[in-house]
Design an enzyme around this catalytic site. Sequence first.
Site, PDB file in Angstrom:
ATOM      1  N   ASP A 253       0.762  -1.178   0.267  1.00  0.00           N
ATOM      2  CA  ASP A 253      -0.053   0.152  -0.237  1.00  0.00           C
ATOM      3  C   ASP A 253       0.773   1.164  -0.023  1.00  0.00           C
ATOM      4  O   ASP A 253       0.681   2.176  -0.869  1.00  0.00           O
ATOM      5  CB  ASP A 253      -0.934   0.068   1.175  1.00  0.00           C
TER       6      ASP A 253
ATOM      7  N   GLU B  88       2.484  -6.635  -4.941  1.00  0.00           N
ATOM      8  CA  GLU B  88       1.911  -5.938  -6.228  1.00  0.00           C
ATOM      9  C   GLU B  88       3.124  -5.097  -6.854  1.00  0.00           C
ATOM     10  O   GLU B  88       3.597  -5.160  -8.044  1.00  0.00           O
ATOM     11  CB  GLU B  88       0.883  -5.020  -5.930  1.00  0.00           C
TER      12      GLU B  88
END
Length: 377
Positions: free
Chosen positions: A17, A273
């Site tokens: 994040d 990610e």
Amino acid sequence: MKARWDIFCSVVDNYGDIGVTWRLARQLVAEHGCEVRLWVDDLRAFERMCPEIDVQLSQQWQEGVEVRHWPAEWQNAPAADVVIAAFACQLPSEYMEAMAERDRVPLWMNLDYLSAEDWVVGCHRLPSVKFKGVQKYFFFPGFRPGTGGLLREAGLLEQRRAFQQDGAAQRQFLQTLGVFPAEGAQLISLFAYENAGLARWLDVLSTDGRATHLVVPEGRILGDVGRWLGVEGLVVGDILQRDALTVQVLPFVRQEQYDRLLWCCDFNAVRGEDSFVRAQWAGRPLLWHIYRQDEDIHLDKLDAFLALYTAALSPAASAALVALWQAWNTEGDMAVVWKKLLEHWPEVNQHAENWCLEQALQADLATALVNFHESWI
Ligand code: TRH
């Protein structure tokens, strides 16, 4: 006048994040002249990849980005021209009121998780919920045309290529991390979640005819590495050898250094990610440990990416790569599938560069966001 952007990042767990939002914030400032405030609820996670962060401060500037601690008790702040809620985080209700009260309402977007699934193209840029006249939009990063693309700084691939062509620069960089691979050894990086399949992979690496130097940034996989080595509590700086395999534990470094590490390696195991995307920009073969989700829906995401990634490979190389990635993500037997992949190494290696170039044809995510804002005005 410079557009003002607010990016909200709630750190759920791990580093993805903050990794994504920090990268995006810097790029909006450096390449698009935006004024960016990055609201982060957990500055400690941020500090790992940016040691200059002072976790005590509620407001500080880092690389042109105004970094704000997002407090549990919201303090009034005016709403910006563009508001990004990263990964579906919930904005403070007072801030939403401030958005609605502006003379000109902001462009409000949810920056979603990265997925190669088909439906992403259809949902990208669609309106989502509305709050008192402020419309929220979905914004999806992705690999296919018609998505928001991937984060990629200007000149990244040129820098990467120059570095990969410069053996001395690579050696010098590795030295700064205390990494001295033996002559002819292959260099592999390992950034992954806990994985019971690791032992079988390390078994084959240690018995291979070619030496391997495995660098492992501090993190969740260390327990499995230690178990295989028969060592409890591996720490940064440890270097252990078993037959053809040398294992070295590295510190968690800043993002630019991690990029360089990926560029130096012959093969990169990555996760989540952002490291997954960075390994693709490295132009080297990779192995993805996808973030686990309930009811195994992450395996659909894995298959969707594999279908895209392997489309241009020969059927045999594609099957080898798919088998390797699936074994890694289901804690299967890594020994057979790793050996199989090695049979197709030249093709898989060349493909990594081709894939990188193909992906770079799409506008990068920061540019796509700026373009969306301009077209929306
Ligand atoms: O840390 P992650 O597992 O993050 C995950 C994923 O984003 C996942 O999708 C999300 O749902 C979950 O978090 C909450 O893996 P990721 O995305 O690769 O993020 C790691 C970041 O850390 C990335 O920006 C690269 C950076 N990094 C460094 O800066 N230095 C390092 O030494 C290493 C190993 C990583």
